[in-house]
Design an enzyme around this catalytic site. Structure first.
Site, PDB file in Angstrom:
ATOM      1  N   HIS A   1      14.964  22.637  -4.517  1.00 29.14           N
ATOM      2  CA  HIS A   1      13.805  23.450  -4.893  1.00 29.14           C
ATOM      3  C   HIS A   1      12.824  23.615  -3.735  1.00 29.14           C
ATOM      4  O   HIS A   1      12.670  22.717  -2.912  1.00 29.14           O
ATOM      5  CB  HIS A   1      13.061  22.798  -6.061  1.00 29.14           C
ATOM      6  CG  HIS A   1      13.908  22.594  -7.269  1.00 29.14           C
ATOM      7  ND1 HIS A   1      13.667  21.605  -8.180  1.00 29.14           N
ATOM      8  CD2 HIS A   1      15.019  23.236  -7.719  1.00 29.14           C
ATOM      9  CE1 HIS A   1      14.568  21.645  -9.144  1.00 29.14           C
ATOM     10  NE2 HIS A   1      15.411  22.630  -8.878  1.00 29.14           N
TER      11      HIS A   1
ATOM     12  N   ASN B   1       3.122  14.026  -8.985  1.00 32.20           N
ATOM     13  CA  ASN B   1       4.095  14.272 -10.047  1.00 32.20           C
ATOM     14  C   ASN B   1       4.936  13.022 -10.263  1.00 32.20           C
ATOM     15  O   ASN B   1       5.161  12.240  -9.336  1.00 32.20           O
ATOM     16  CB  ASN B   1       5.021  15.431  -9.669  1.00 32.20           C
ATOM     17  CG  ASN B   1       4.260  16.706  -9.422  1.00 32.20           C
ATOM     18  OD1 ASN B   1       3.401  17.090 -10.194  1.00 32.20           O
ATOM     19  ND2 ASN B   1       4.564  17.364  -8.325  1.00 32.20           N
TER      20      ASN B   1
ATOM     21  N   ASP C   1      19.172  25.178 -11.982  1.00 31.09           N
ATOM     22  CA  ASP C   1      19.943  24.688 -10.839  1.00 31.09           C
ATOM     23  C   ASP C   1      21.392  25.163 -10.894  1.00 31.09           C
ATOM     24  O   ASP C   1      22.016  25.388  -9.853  1.00 31.09           O
ATOM     25  CB  ASP C   1      19.849  23.171 -10.743  1.00 31.09           C
ATOM     26  CG  ASP C   1      18.460  22.711 -10.349  1.00 31.09           C
ATOM     27  OD1 ASP C   1      17.700  23.511  -9.763  1.00 31.09           O
ATOM     28  OD2 ASP C   1      18.123  21.542 -10.632  1.00 31.09           O
TER      29      ASP C   1
ATOM     30  N   GLU D   1       0.877  -1.160   0.000  1.00 29.15           N
ATOM     31  CA  GLU D   1       0.000   0.000   0.000  1.00 29.15           C
ATOM     32  C   GLU D   1       0.919   1.216   0.000  1.00 29.15           C
ATOM     33  O   GLU D   1       1.601   1.478   0.990  1.00 29.15           O
ATOM     34  CB  GLU D   1      -0.873  -0.037   1.253  1.00 29.15           C
ATOM     35  CG  GLU D   1      -1.912   1.050   1.320  1.00 29.15           C
ATOM     36  CD  GLU D   1      -2.798   0.872   2.541  1.00 29.15           C
ATOM     37  OE1 GLU D   1      -3.923   0.354   2.396  1.00 29.15           O
ATOM     38  OE2 GLU D   1      -2.339   1.237   3.648  1.00 29.15           O
TER      39      GLU D   1
ATOM     40  N   LYS E   1       6.026  17.471   0.524  1.00 28.81           N
ATOM     41  CA  LYS E   1       6.198  16.449  -0.516  1.00 28.81           C
ATOM     42  C   LYS E   1       6.387  15.081   0.121  1.00 28.81           C
ATOM     43  O   LYS E   1       7.222  14.910   1.014  1.00 28.81           O
ATOM     44  CB  LYS E   1       7.415  16.758  -1.379  1.00 28.81           C
ATOM     45  CG  LYS E   1       7.301  18.055  -2.156  1.00 28.81           C
ATOM     46  CD  LYS E   1       8.558  18.348  -2.947  1.00 28.81           C
ATOM     47  CE  LYS E   1       8.430  19.669  -3.692  1.00 28.81           C
ATOM     48  NZ  LYS E   1       9.680  20.002  -4.411  1.00 28.81           N
TER      49      LYS E   1
ATOM     50  N   TYR F   1       6.120  11.918  -6.583  1.00 28.25           N
ATOM     51  CA  TYR F   1       5.872  12.711  -5.389  1.00 28.25           C
ATOM     52  C   TYR F   1       4.482  13.303  -5.380  1.00 28.25           C
ATOM     53  O   TYR F   1       3.950  13.717  -6.386  1.00 28.25           O
ATOM     54  CB  TYR F   1       6.931  13.772  -5.153  1.00 28.25           C
ATOM     55  CG  TYR F   1       7.366  14.628  -6.309  1.00 28.25           C
ATOM     56  CD1 TYR F   1       7.078  15.983  -6.334  1.00 28.25           C
ATOM     57  CD2 TYR F   1       8.128  14.102  -7.350  1.00 28.25           C
ATOM     58  CE1 TYR F   1       7.506  16.790  -7.369  1.00 28.25           C
ATOM     59  CE2 TYR F   1       8.562  14.894  -8.389  1.00 28.25           C
ATOM     60  CZ  TYR F   1       8.247  16.241  -8.396  1.00 28.25           C
ATOM     61  OH  TYR F   1       8.669  17.034  -9.428  1.00 28.25           O
TER      62      TYR F   1
END
Length: 184
Positions: free
Chosen positions: A62, A49, A171, A28, A71, A131
Site C-alpha cells: 500500500h 495506527n 489486495d 523508549e 511510516k 505504525y
C-alpha cells in the site's frame, strides 16, 4: 539506538536500547531527536495506527500517491515479515524492495519514507502491528501494488505458512507493476 541500512537508501532498521531483567523490559519506542538523527532529517508524525492480524494475513503493498505517508512501523506482539518497495521513478532503486523480520522479541522498527509501497506478512499466530505516519490517511489517494508481482520479485517467506496468504479483496485486485501508479 542502533541504525542499520537496508538495500534501499532511506529505508532503515532502527533497534532501540532495551533494558531487561527478571521483571520484564523497558525501552523508549520513540524519541523525536533520536529518530531525526537516525534518518538524517526531520519528519512530523500526525497519526498512529494499530492493526491486529492472524497468521498468514498479508497486508500490502500500500501507498498514497498524494499525501504520501512515511511510516515508522513495529510489532508489539507476534512476528511479521515487513517489506518496502521503491515507487519513485526518479530513484536509482526504483522497483526494488527490502524486507526485514519485525517481532516483539527483536524490538526492531522499520522506517519507510514517503514514496514507498509498504506491506507485511504475519508469521506468528497473531501480530499487533503499530505504525506512526507522517500524513493522514487519504482513501481517495490510496494505491496498491500486487504483493506477488514478478517484476518486483519480493521473496516472501511463504514456506513458513501452511496455506496461501490471506488477502483483502483490495489486495487481491491490486495492479501489477506495469499498471501501478508511481511517483515522479
Amino acid at each position: 539506538m542502533q541504525v542499520h541500512a537496508t538495500r534501499l537508501p532511506g529505508v532503515v532498521i532502527l533497534e532501540p536500547k532495551v533494558f531487561g531483567d527478571a521483571r520484564g523490559f523497558f525501552m523508549e519506542s520513540f524519541n523525536q531527536q533520536a529518530f531525526d538523527a537516525a534518518v538524517g532529517n526531520t519528519h512530523r508524525f500526525v497519526q498512529d495506527n494499530h492493526s491486529r492480524s492472524a497468521r498468514g494475513v498479508l497486508r500490502g503493498m500500500h501507498y498514497q500517491i498524494r499525501q504520501p505517508q512515511g511510516k515508522l512501523v513495529r510489532v508489539a506482539s507476534g512476528r511479521v515479515f515487513d517489506v518496502a518497495v521503491d515507487m519513485r521513478r526518479s530513484s536509482p532503486t526504483f522497483g526494488q524492495w527490502a524486507g526485514v523480520e519485525l517481532s516483539a522479541e527483536n524490538h526492531r522498527q522499520l522506517w519507510v519514507p514517503p514514496g514507498f509501497a509498504h506491506g507485511f506478512l504475519v508469521l506468528s499466530e497473531w501480530a499487533d502491528f503499530l505504525y506512526k505516519t507522517t500524513d493522514y490517511y487519504a482513501p481517495q489517494h490510496e494505491r496498491a501494488l500486487a504483493w506477488d508481482d514478478p517484476h518486483v520479485g519480493i521473496a516472501w517467506p511463504l514456506e513458513e505458512l501452511a496455506t496461501a496468504p490471506v488477502l483483502s479483496q483490495k489486495d487481491q485486485a491490486a495492479p501489477r507493476w506495469d499498471q501501478a501508479e508511481c511517483f515522479d
